[in-house]
Design a protein around this motif. Structure first.
Motif, mmCIF file in Angstrom:
data_model
loop_
_atom_site.group_PDB
_atom_site.id
_atom_site.type_symbol
_atom_site.label_atom_id
_atom_site.label_comp_id
_atom_site.label_asym_id
_atom_site.label_seq_id
_atom_site.Cartn_x
_atom_site.Cartn_y
_atom_site.Cartn_z
ATOM 1 N N UNK A 158 0.826 -0.985 -0.333
ATOM 2 C CA UNK A 158 -0.144 0.054 0.100
ATOM 3 C C UNK A 158 0.715 1.213 0.409
ATOM 4 N N UNK A 159 1.884 0.979 1.072
ATOM 5 C CA UNK A 159 2.383 2.431 0.794
ATOM 6 C C UNK A 159 4.267 1.858 1.278
ATOM 7 N N UNK A 160 5.554 1.786 -0.064
ATOM 8 C CA UNK A 160 6.156 1.148 0.544
ATOM 9 C C UNK A 160 7.003 1.489 1.552
ATOM 10 N N UNK A 196 2.282 -0.329 4.300
ATOM 11 C CA UNK A 196 2.133 -1.425 4.771
ATOM 12 C C UNK A 196 1.812 -2.427 3.631
ATOM 13 N N UNK A 197 1.914 -4.005 4.278
ATOM 14 C CA UNK A 197 1.868 -5.023 2.677
ATOM 15 C C UNK A 197 0.681 -5.563 3.267
ATOM 16 N N UNK A 198 -0.525 -5.153 1.706
ATOM 17 C CA UNK A 198 -1.708 -5.365 2.129
ATOM 18 C C UNK A 198 -2.641 -6.369 0.667
ATOM 19 N N UNK A 218 -4.282 -6.229 5.491
ATOM 20 C CA UNK A 218 -2.772 -6.788 6.113
ATOM 21 C C UNK A 218 -2.210 -6.276 6.990
ATOM 22 N N UNK A 219 -0.548 -6.264 7.625
ATOM 23 C CA UNK A 219 0.365 -5.541 7.832
ATOM 24 C C UNK A 219 1.163 -3.973 8.272
ATOM 25 N N UNK A 220 1.187 -3.638 8.925
ATOM 26 C CA UNK A 220 2.102 -2.566 8.960
ATOM 27 C C UNK A 220 2.933 -1.693 10.565
ATOM 28 N N UNK A 221 3.401 -0.500 9.419
ATOM 29 C CA UNK A 221 4.748 0.283 10.600
ATOM 30 C C UNK A 221 4.141 1.057 10.827
#
Length: 209
Positions: free
Chosen positions: A23-25, A62-64, A180-183
């Motif tokens: 979603x955003x690198x 985020x990886x979604x 998905x997951x994010x930081x």
């Protein structure tokens, strides 16, 4: 606000090919030996938050992947270098109309807690139970129009292994859902989150209490 109706485009080198997209690198990422292990590093200021005249940021690494219908998504989340308030890692659910995050997050006192942020479109925050450290297993699930976020801490007694309710919510325009997951590192230079046991299922978690 992130408009997921403009669907995420896969980036070259994404750790899990096929269904997953950035979603955003992130500033950095590494994948572990199994398909459910991932480390994401958020760069300075990375966040997804919308409070007009206060703070509006749409830059969440985020990886979604897309989910159609009922589902559950879960992962064990550890924040590795979260030294600043609001440093966090967690799960995110998005539609074209808004998003909800459930995080393992550093609090203003320096402790750790389960925090949820619903941005529909403006951000509504809630701090949930405190955590013994920067780690918890997080889960988001959808059944019909109802979504829920849950967590559990490392098992110490049989009761600690049960999922605990954090928040229930609905999302407008939920025909197309990404999760998905994010930081994030809203107020710091960087923050790294590690995800283990990342998995999904079309079977929702029915008992959310």
């Amino acid at each position: 606000m992130t408009q997921v109706s403009r669907a995420p485009r896969p980036e070259p080198g994404a750790p899990f090919p096929g269904e997953w997209s950035w979603l955003g690198p992130p500033a950095e990422w590494t994948a572990g030996p199994s398909s459910g292990e991932l480390r994401l590093t958020a760069g300075a200021g990375a966040d997804l938050y919308a409070m007009p005249a206060v703070r509006e940021v749409d830059a969440l690494p985020a990886l979604v992947r897309r989910f159609d219908g009922d589902f559950r998504l879960q992962a064990h989340v550890t924040v590795e270098d979260g030294d600043t308030f609001a440093d966090a890692g967690g799960l995110v659910v998005l539609t074209g109309a808004g998003s909800v995050k459930v995080c393992v997050e550093r609090t203003t006192s320096g402790s750790w807690a389960v925090v949820t942020v619903a941005s529909l479109p403006h951000s509504d925050e809630a701090m949930g139970p405190s955590l013994p450290g920067p780690a918890a297993e997080l889960l988001v699930t959808r059944q019909g129009q109802r979504f829920a976020a849950l967590f559990r801490t490392p098992v110490r007694t049989p009761a600690d292994g049960d999922w605990r309710f954090a928040r229930t919510f609905t999302l407008p325009d939920s025909r197309e859902v990404w999760a998905g997951v994010f930081a994030q590192a809203p107020l710091s230079d960087r923050c790294t989150a590690e995800f283990r046991g990342l998995s999904s299922s079309p079977v929702p978690l029915r008992d959310r209490r």
